[in-house]
Design an enzyme around this catalytic site. Sequence first.
Site, PDB file in Angstrom:
ATOM      1  N   HIS A 149      -2.023  -7.466   2.267  1.00  0.00           N
ATOM      2  CA  HIS A 149      -2.027  -8.091   3.605  1.00  0.00           C
ATOM      3  C   HIS A 149      -3.156  -7.610   4.511  1.00  0.00           C
ATOM      4  O   HIS A 149      -3.330  -8.139   5.608  1.00  0.00           O
ATOM      5  CB  HIS A 149      -0.652  -7.948   4.281  1.00  0.00           C
ATOM      6  CG  HIS A 149      -0.309  -6.589   4.795  1.00  0.00           C
ATOM      7  ND1 HIS A 149      -0.327  -6.288   6.129  1.00  0.00           N
ATOM      8  CD2 HIS A 149       0.090  -5.463   4.164  1.00  0.00           C
ATOM      9  CE1 HIS A 149       0.059  -5.023   6.296  1.00  0.00           C
ATOM     10  NE2 HIS A 149       0.317  -4.517   5.117  1.00  0.00           N
ATOM     11  N   SER A 199      -3.837  -2.773  -0.492  1.00  0.00           N
ATOM     12  CA  SER A 199      -2.722  -3.593  -0.014  1.00  0.00           C
ATOM     13  C   SER A 199      -3.204  -5.016   0.251  1.00  0.00           C
ATOM     14  O   SER A 199      -4.265  -5.212   0.852  1.00  0.00           O
ATOM     15  CB  SER A 199      -2.163  -2.980   1.270  1.00  0.00           C
ATOM     16  OG  SER A 199      -1.169  -3.816   1.800  1.00  0.00           O
ATOM     17  N   CYS A 256       2.391   1.180  12.447  1.00  0.00           N
ATOM     18  CA  CYS A 256       3.586   1.922  12.056  1.00  0.00           C
ATOM     19  C   CYS A 256       4.021   2.885  13.162  1.00  0.00           C
ATOM     20  O   CYS A 256       5.134   3.351  13.175  1.00  0.00           O
ATOM     21  CB  CYS A 256       3.329   2.712  10.781  1.00  0.00           C
ATOM     22  SG  CYS A 256       2.428   1.792   9.568  1.00  0.00           S
ATOM     23  N   THR A 264      10.811  -7.765 -11.823  1.00  0.00           N
ATOM     24  CA  THR A 264      10.116  -9.036 -12.041  1.00  0.00           C
ATOM     25  C   THR A 264       8.980  -9.163 -11.028  1.00  0.00           C
ATOM     26  O   THR A 264       9.164  -8.927  -9.839  1.00  0.00           O
ATOM     27  CB  THR A 264      11.107 -10.210 -11.904  1.00  0.00           C
ATOM     28  OG1 THR A 264      12.138  -9.995 -12.864  1.00  0.00           O
ATOM     29  CG2 THR A 264      10.436 -11.545 -12.172  1.00  0.00           C
ATOM     30  N   ASN A 317      -7.091   4.250   9.249  1.00  0.00           N
ATOM     31  CA  ASN A 317      -6.552   3.024   9.825  1.00  0.00           C
ATOM     32  C   ASN A 317      -6.627   2.990  11.352  1.00  0.00           C
ATOM     33  O   ASN A 317      -6.575   1.918  11.940  1.00  0.00           O
ATOM     34  CB  ASN A 317      -5.094   2.805   9.379  1.00  0.00           C
ATOM     35  CG  ASN A 317      -4.278   4.059   9.405  1.00  0.00           C
ATOM     36  OD1 ASN A 317      -4.662   5.079   8.825  1.00  0.00           O
ATOM     37  ND2 ASN A 317      -3.156   4.018  10.067  1.00  0.00           N
ATOM     38  N   GLY A 344       0.824  -1.209   0.000  1.00  0.00           N
ATOM     39  CA  GLY A 344       0.000   0.000   0.000  1.00  0.00           C
ATOM     40  C   GLY A 344       0.859   1.260   0.000  1.00  0.00           C
ATOM     41  O   GLY A 344       0.536   2.251  -0.667  1.00  0.00           O
ATOM     42  N   SER A 345       1.959   1.222   0.722  1.00  0.00           N
ATOM     43  CA  SER A 345       2.834   2.400   0.788  1.00  0.00           C
ATOM     44  C   SER A 345       3.391   2.741  -0.598  1.00  0.00           C
ATOM     45  O   SER A 345       3.459   3.921  -0.974  1.00  0.00           O
ATOM     46  CB  SER A 345       4.005   2.142   1.742  1.00  0.00           C
ATOM     47  OG  SER A 345       3.528   1.886   3.031  1.00  0.00           O
ATOM     48  N   GLN A 402      -7.490   0.357   3.965  1.00  0.00           N
ATOM     49  CA  GLN A 402      -8.322  -0.208   5.042  1.00  0.00           C
ATOM     50  C   GLN A 402      -9.742  -0.520   4.583  1.00  0.00           C
ATOM     51  O   GLN A 402     -10.427  -1.336   5.192  1.00  0.00           O
ATOM     52  CB  GLN A 402      -8.390   0.766   6.232  1.00  0.00           C
ATOM     53  CG  GLN A 402      -7.081   0.941   6.960  1.00  0.00           C
ATOM     54  CD  GLN A 402      -6.649  -0.295   7.747  1.00  0.00           C
ATOM     55  OE1 GLN A 402      -7.464  -1.134   8.121  1.00  0.00           O
ATOM     56  NE2 GLN A 402      -5.359  -0.415   7.991  1.00  0.00           N
TER      57      GLN A 402
HETATM   58  N1  PLP Z   1      -2.570   3.235   4.047  1.00  0.00           N
HETATM   59  C1  PLP Z   1      -3.283   2.841   5.111  1.00  0.00           C
HETATM   60  C2  PLP Z   1      -4.585   3.511   5.401  1.00  0.00           C
HETATM   61  C3  PLP Z   1      -2.822   1.812   5.934  1.00  0.00           C
HETATM   62  O1  PLP Z   1      -3.539   1.422   6.978  1.00  0.00           O
HETATM   63  C4  PLP Z   1      -1.590   1.204   5.621  1.00  0.00           C
HETATM   64  C5  PLP Z   1      -1.022   0.161   6.498  1.00  0.00           C
HETATM   65  O2  PLP Z   1      -1.329   0.066   7.664  1.00  0.00           O
HETATM   66  C6  PLP Z   1      -0.893   1.635   4.481  1.00  0.00           C
HETATM   67  C7  PLP Z   1      -1.411   2.653   3.725  1.00  0.00           C
HETATM   68  C8  PLP Z   1       0.409   1.006   4.083  1.00  0.00           C
HETATM   69  O3  PLP Z   1       0.180  -0.272   3.561  1.00  0.00           O
HETATM   70  P1  PLP Z   1       1.383  -1.347   3.486  1.00  0.00           P
HETATM   71  O4  PLP Z   1       1.553  -1.876   4.875  1.00  0.00           O
HETATM   72  O5  PLP Z   1       0.904  -2.385   2.534  1.00  0.00           O
HETATM   73  O6  PLP Z   1       2.564  -0.608   2.998  1.00  0.00           O
END
Ligand code: PLP
Length: 375
Positions: free
Chosen positions: A200, A198, A324, A236, A150, A70-71, A178
Amino acid sequence: MIYYFDNAATTKIKPEVLNAMIPYLSKEYGNPSSLYSIGRNAKRAIEDAREKVAKLINANKNEIYFTSCGSESDNTAIKGIAYRYKGKGNHIITSKIEHHAILESCKDLEKKGFKITYLNVNENGIVDLNELEESINDKTILISIMFANNEIGTIQPIEKIAKIAKSHNIIFHTDAVQAAGNIPIDVKDMGIDMLSISGHKINAPKGVGALYVKQGIEFDKFMNGGHQERNKRAGTENLAEIVGFGKACEIAKNNIENHNKYLKELRDYFISELMKTEKNIKINGSMKNRLPGNMNISIKGVDATKLLLELDKKGICISTGSACNSGETTPSHVLTAIGLKSDDAKSAIRVTFGENNTKEEIDFLIENICKYIKK
Ligand code: PLP
């Protein structure tokens, strides 16, 4: 025994997802760019997964770009648009409660001459649409507002934001990391131009994500190299994880109503049962516009970190903010933005439910929270 109530941090891989991945970690190990048959099989599996991810949000297959998380999707959206359209303008609007992937991308752009407006949110965690309108100027190239938060789970008025962006001819990106899989999303109906997901967070493995970009919107890539992902993201492909991600999206799409209903039931059971015993509880964020599985509460006089560690001794996993942030002692930027005083922010816990949770597990959680408070 693990009692896992931190599904906003990450989720458990579903057995069907793991099973779908295994062939691509063993006999189907071809490089998707290779022309011989195991390469072509790998390519087909990626395109099949792309279709499934697209279906989850009602996008077209060719509007999905796989990323590593997601990041990365957020970084690509913010910086990719900023650099592509810098000739048109240097102003971006976002909110104060975004994930750090958005906030830090914006801070990075500020150092490079971009101007960023960070919108306030009200005590429920919702952005003010008038403030959004007033922030727009002739240099605004992008609005990025998260779909759902989140930490406090609040859902933004996405369709209204999209409408405002469209009326000013501004690109609208939303971080739906989320929200995706938990609530229905239709990028076409909702008028969304770009969206981050994302793996996971929806029962696929860590290390895979996607960015939806509406057909016709240009963006700069930040990974240079091979021509993967239609020349927008070199490297890849993470074959097995992409396959797992596709499977997870397919399951989420087919099950979204039941999933949503069950999580809401667990969440409401948790808060109503806890409040029967504990009166000094304040719910953080809107109850009306909230993700089904999210509960964030402040328990007066309780040090949330100490509570977390005590619960951990019983195998219970909860969070005191976003994953985080763990380890940071400063109060969460989200809780501060909705007006919580430092003490209330430091006594806040986040409990996020998943399909694996049961009411019996919740009883055990409540029993242990109450025991700690009494002590
Ligand atoms: N954006 C939101 C709202 C999130 O909750 C998160 C992860 O907690 C992310 C982005 C980042 O996702 P990733 O952990 O896949 O980098």
